[in-house]
Design a protein around this motif. Sequence first.
Motif: not given
Length: 335
Positions: A64-75, A230-238
Amino acid sequence: MPLSAVAADRLIDLGWSAFFSDQVAADEADLVPVRITSVHRARLSGMTAAGPVELTLPPHTVTGDYAVGDWVLADPEMWLLRRLLDRKTVLARRVGDGSIQLSGSNIDTLFIVTSCNADFNIARLERYLAFANQAGTQPVVVLTKADTAEDANTFRDAALKLQRDLTVLITDPRQHDAAEVLRPWCGSGQTVSLVGSSGVGKSTLVNTLSGPGLAPQLTGGIREQDAKGRHTTTARSLHPIANGGWVMDTPGIRTLHISEMAEGLDEVFSEISGLTCKFRDCTHEHEPGCAVRAAIADGSLDPERLARWRKLQEENAAASQSRENGSGRPGRRGR
């Protein structure tokens, strides 16, 4: 390891810019930039220059500390998430329990979608505009269901009065030319998002922008008696846009609390915030030399607009006060 020219171009297409690359330290050169495309309860999905990945999360990671659209660095060896980069813009709001809900980040343009029927609500649009302004994104109002109105231009004219230099568009999300109407705000490296009530055509617009060959977003009808959907989208996505750029779909927002949005409100109501009264702490009620009361008197300021501004200011102040008192709960809505 330096990126190849092709990989660098793909990162730019994803929205990577100097704002993010300047945050990468010399000892992080071997880490790979990943843009978060969906956030789940226990996992994060992302996109790299080479394609989609599922990130490995360190112990005690709170998604929950991350948002769709965030940039992260990963190994890249195990796609272990190492670090979240600072956000250029962030859509965040307080929900009923006072907690912060991240709606999306690094968004260039926020399309505020409403329809030319009973869903059209001036007070709610002002809330959305404050939300966009506070986030640092460019707001664009998109009017749908013009065929249900006797004259859709009356809705457009009403929306244009809500904020200085605001762009208001009329389009039919079901038509392929809707993508052309929105094209000036889309394109390589650009990220757009859509907000609005359920049933106004947000998911249909996402489908239209994404083009054929991609998983469609569910769409739903509206109740004819009150134009509520009626709610048709239940999650955030890119999702990738067919001709370049990215579009973020979000659930419909029924209640948008005003909290920590002082600057956003000032931009919406610039004809009020820009006035200079004789006294800095003027309440605009009875003080001499009040520029706001003078504007009401000479007809340059709409009394109803002032009344809505007061309610939103009071709501914002009450929410701030409740947090200072330690309750963490937002104030009661001012409308």
